[in-house]
Design a protein around this motif. Structure first.
Motif, short mmCIF file in Angstrom:
data_model
loop_
_atom_site.label_atom_id
_atom_site.label_comp_id
_atom_site.label_asym_id
_atom_site.label_seq_id
_atom_site.Cartn_x
_atom_site.Cartn_y
_atom_site.Cartn_z
N ILE A 197 0.82 -1.20 0.00
CA ILE A 197 0.00 0.00 0.00
C ILE A 197 0.86 1.26 0.00
CG2 ILE A 197 -0.24 -0.02 2.51
CD1 ILE A 197 -2.79 1.24 -0.14
N SER A 241 -4.07 2.93 -5.02
CA SER A 241 -4.36 2.69 -3.60
C SER A 241 -5.47 1.66 -3.44
CB SER A 241 -4.76 4.01 -2.93
OG SER A 241 -5.07 3.81 -1.57
N SER A 289 -4.67 -2.10 -1.84
CA SER A 289 -5.28 -2.37 -0.53
C SER A 289 -6.32 -3.48 -0.57
CB SER A 289 -5.92 -1.08 0.02
OG SER A 289 -6.97 -0.64 -0.82
#
Length: 305
Positions: free
Chosen positions: A18, A56, A60
């Motif tokens: 991440i 992102s 994630s």
């Protein structure tokens, strides 16, 4: 796990994290912009921030596999181990693994890095026993088409990326509402009817995010969408089901991202979109490895498949 991307050991790869989102997102933006600008097409991402948001989200999500390539040499004062490219594999389905986005820093093109990142995710899909692997590529980017063909992908059909002010047309006999958890079985059944497999992982994600909708005809669910955007898919038993879903968009300005994706050979739906003011942004090519069933109904793919 690290793999050498070239024999000189200039590059290595590792799983994405991440904390890589800023660098990966910047490369995604720059790579897509460079190719699009070269061919005089609009880029898929309007800003670095949008691309970083995508990075992102993917990094994630535990059901997306990610791999990044690093330059582990010093080069003109640049940091060692700087990220120069990335690739992703959507593992939310038990049947189909969707590849992408694959991007390489424009400064590191033509060094074989992209091929090695593709080989990595193909090996991952094989080791995870996915019967099918799929992707969509921009038709104007002939080099990526050639790369994927040499790696075993087969061309299936052209896809039209369409954008414009959302169509606001009432489709007789059809109503649309937000999808709920209780709709999952019906939606999966329709997807299986059309494609031979469901996309339950994506459907569950979109229901939780509030972007999924179902279309009803005579009080029965006859189609659904995970969202009217570049990154979401839709299926319907008929074109009227998809027309109703497309017409349900509430954004006054445009469809999400670069737009919605319409199979070009679905002439009726393609012409309906054009006649209702949507414009053709670009053509994409659906490519597959392994299991593939000709769709037995109406559908709109996501940018992954």
């Amino acid at each position: 796990m690290y793999i050498h991307l070239v024999q000189t050991d200039t590059f290595r790869s590792r799983p994405g994290r991440i904390e890589d989102a800023d660098k990966v997102g910047k490369i995604i933006f720059e790579a897509f912009s460079a190719v699009a600008n070269k061919h005089s097409f609009p880029p898929d991402f309007p800003s670095v921030d949008v691309a970083r948001g995508l990075a992102s989200s993917l990094l994630s999500n535990p059901r997306f596999y990610s791999i990044v390539a690093e330059d582990n040499t010093s080069n003109d004062g640049e940091d060692k181990n700087s990220i120069v490219g990335s690739n992703f594999l959507d593992e939310r389905s038990n049947i189909v693994a969707g590849v992408g986005p694959l991007t390489i820093d424009p400064k590191y093109q033509n060094k074989g890095t992209g091929r090695q990142l593709m080989i990595n995710v193909l090996e991952r899909a094989k080791n995870k026993n996915f019967p099918a692997i799929r992707l969509l590529q921009a038709s104007y980017h002939s080099r990526s088409l050639a790369l994927y063909a040499t790696l075993g992908f087969e061309v299936r059909e052209p896809i039209s990326n369409m954008q414009g002010k959302p169509i606001q047309e009432a489709i007789p006999g059809r109503s649309v509402r937000a999808a709920t958890e209780s709709d999952t079985e019906s939606c999966n059944t329709i997807c299986k009817t059309i494609h031979g497999h469901d996309r339950n992982g994506e459907l569950q994600d979109s229901i939780k995010q509030g972007s999924a909708k179902v279309v009803l005809h005579e009080n029965k669910i006859t189609g659904y969408t995970c969202g009217l955007t570049f990154f979401n898919h839709s299926v319907g038993l008929t074109n009227d089901d998809l027309k109703a879903l497309i017409s349900s968009a509430t954004n006054d300005d445009s469809y999400g991202g670069p737009g919605i994706l319409i199979p070009s050979r679905n002439t009726q739906l393609f012409r309906w979109c054009l006649n209702n003011g949507l414009t053709l942004v670009q053509q994409l090519t659906l490519m597959t490895i392994g299991l593939y069933n000709e769709p037995a109904g109406s559908y709109m793919p996501s940018i992954l498949y």
